[in-house]
Design an enzyme around this catalytic site. Structure first.
Site, PDB file in Angstrom:
ATOM      1  N   HIS A  76       0.816  -1.136   0.180  1.00 37.10           N
ATOM      2  CA  HIS A  76       0.052  -0.054   0.062  1.00 37.10           C
ATOM      3  C   HIS A  76       0.732   1.202  -0.004  1.00 37.10           C
ATOM      4  O   HIS A  76       0.553   2.290  -0.568  1.00 37.10           O
ATOM      5  CB  HIS A  76      -0.854  -0.094   1.146  1.00 37.10           C
ATOM      6  CG  HIS A  76      -1.968  -1.337   1.283  1.00 37.10           C
ATOM      7  ND1 HIS A  76      -2.516  -1.703   2.318  1.00 37.10           N
ATOM      8  CD2 HIS A  76      -2.249  -2.187   0.223  1.00 37.10           C
ATOM      9  CE1 HIS A  76      -3.135  -2.807   2.077  1.00 37.10           C
ATOM     10  NE2 HIS A  76      -3.088  -3.031   1.050  1.00 37.10           N
ATOM     11  N   HIS A 232      -9.463  -1.718  -4.468  1.00 40.58           N
ATOM     12  CA  HIS A 232      -8.391  -2.118  -3.493  1.00 40.58           C
ATOM     13  C   HIS A 232      -7.486  -3.115  -4.476  1.00 40.58           C
ATOM     14  O   HIS A 232      -6.245  -3.263  -4.338  1.00 40.58           O
ATOM     15  CB  HIS A 232      -8.725  -2.868  -2.328  1.00 40.58           C
ATOM     16  CG  HIS A 232      -7.634  -3.003  -1.646  1.00 40.58           C
ATOM     17  ND1 HIS A 232      -6.912  -2.104  -0.820  1.00 40.58           N
ATOM     18  CD2 HIS A 232      -6.729  -4.044  -1.236  1.00 40.58           C
ATOM     19  CE1 HIS A 232      -5.962  -2.213  -0.064  1.00 40.58           C
ATOM     20  NE2 HIS A 232      -5.879  -3.785  -0.571  1.00 40.58           N
ATOM     21  N   ASP A 236      -3.169  -2.706  -4.867  1.00 42.76           N
ATOM     22  CA  ASP A 236      -2.428  -3.591  -4.813  1.00 42.76           C
ATOM     23  C   ASP A 236      -1.574  -3.966  -5.850  1.00 42.76           C
ATOM     24  O   ASP A 236      -0.244  -4.070  -5.657  1.00 42.76           O
ATOM     25  CB  ASP A 236      -2.930  -4.976  -4.455  1.00 42.76           C
ATOM     26  CG  ASP A 236      -3.508  -5.091  -2.895  1.00 42.76           C
ATOM     27  OD1 ASP A 236      -3.144  -4.380  -1.947  1.00 42.76           O
ATOM     28  OD2 ASP A 236      -4.367  -6.217  -2.659  1.00 42.76           O
ATOM     29  N   HIS A 259      -1.463 -10.694  -5.224  1.00 50.72           N
ATOM     30  CA  HIS A 259       0.140 -10.414  -5.178  1.00 50.72           C
ATOM     31  C   HIS A 259       0.855 -11.485  -6.177  1.00 50.72           C
ATOM     32  O   HIS A 259       1.810 -10.830  -6.671  1.00 50.72           O
ATOM     33  CB  HIS A 259       0.536 -10.345  -3.849  1.00 50.72           C
ATOM     34  CG  HIS A 259      -0.245  -9.336  -2.966  1.00 50.72           C
ATOM     35  ND1 HIS A 259      -0.147  -8.052  -3.391  1.00 50.72           N
ATOM     36  CD2 HIS A 259      -1.252  -9.717  -1.888  1.00 50.72           C
ATOM     37  CE1 HIS A 259      -0.813  -7.401  -2.463  1.00 50.72           C
ATOM     38  NE2 HIS A 259      -1.502  -8.386  -1.561  1.00 50.72           N
TER      39      HIS A 259
END
Ligand SMILES: [Zn+2]
Length: 303
Positions: A76, A232, A236, A259
């Site tokens: 973040h 969000h 990421d 991720h």
């Protein structure tokens, strides 16, 4: 000509780590040109560059490691630095994790604005995608394709009645990042929270720093955006792609990714001969420009 940028002055804050649950002090310090973004674990005296080569675990967050020392939940803060176009900063942390704050990048954006930005005497180089590269893991895909701008197109879908499908595509500029992406918070499913805690993760997690999705609704009072979840995921992805070490000139097209896939497609890009080149950041359009968000489809579910 566009120059690399650092902070005008140092800034600091304290907050708890999402997974360790302990208070951590974060200090952002101006750095010279070409320093890049580096995390310094001041409690153990190890410095870890924010690059693809130092990615450690990617379970629920991105961790960087070096010489057996790691720093967790870096994405973040990296997203805020990349989103605002900041190239060279020393990030000092006195614990194993970057503070989670409210689970979004908005507090980091505020902190960075408080620090102010300072141009350095070295021109900025962009990493331009010249050939598409793709990584596929079952239904999860991540593709980097050539584009005149840094853009992200993301779609997610979960086996949950509230979150069947959300999709959003936008051009990432400091303004679109600040207004449309930075405030989007981390989210998780209630059914997973107990499992995470049993494995020693999410010990600092609460409704103050994550959106928790229960069987019949969101446990938090309200969402910041109807499609906060896909926003969000874009946050990421911007943070993970910052590990390329240069601002990206290209478009990420991701479906149900996370991720590990963000990092995998970035690694594939730099490992594929002829798939990218470094170009001077010249045209103002690459960093500035109108907010470019458009809804691919109506956001699903959460009404
Ligand atoms: Zn996140």
């Amino acid at each position: 000509m566009v120059y690399r940028r650092t902070l005008r002055r140092e800034v600091a804050c304290t907050g708890i780590g999402l997974h360790c649950g302990r208070p951590v002090r974060l200090r952002l310090v101006p750095a010279p040109a070409e320093h890049g973004i580096r995390f310094a674990r001041t409690d153990v005296g190890v410095e870890i560059p924010a690059t693809l080569a130092h990615i450690g675990s990617q379970d629920h967050a991105t961790t960087l490691s070096k010489d057996g020392v790691s720093i967790g939940t870096v994405e973040h803060l990296l997203a805020a630095l990349a989103g605002l176009g900041i190239d060279d900063v020393r990030v000092e942390v006195d614990g194993p994790e970057v503070p989670v704050l409210d689970g979004s990048a908005a507090p980091f954006v505020i902190l960075l604005h408080e620090a102010g930005l300072r141009p350095l005497a070295v021109p900025r180089q962009l990493l331009r995608v010249t050939q598409p590269v793709e990584v596929v893991h079952g239904a999860k895909t991540a593709r980097l394709v050539p584009s005149q701008h840094f853009e992200v197109s993301y779609s997610i879908g979960f086996d949950h009645p509230l979150l069947r499908h959300q999709a959003l595509a936008l051009r990432v500029t400091p303004r679109s990042f600040t207004d449309l992406i930075a405030p989007a918070r981390t989210f998780g499913f209630l059914r997973e929270v107990e499992l995470l805690r049993k494995s020693g993760l999410a010990l600092g997690g609460s409704l103050e720093n994550a959106v928790v999705i229960g069987e019949t609704g969101v446990l938090n009072n309200k969402l910041r955006f109807e499609d906060e979840f896909v926003r969000h995921k874009i946050l990421d992805a911007i943070g993970d792609l910052a590990l390329l070490g240069h601002p990206l000139l290209g478009r990420l097209e991701a479906t149900k990714a996370g991720h590990a896939l963000h990092a995998a497609v970035a690694r594939k890009l730099v490992a594929t001969p002829g798939a990218y080149e470094l170009v001077p950041a010249g045209a103002a359009a690459e960093v500035q420009g109108p907010i470019g968000a458009r809804q691919l489809r109506p956001a699903g579910g959460l009404s």
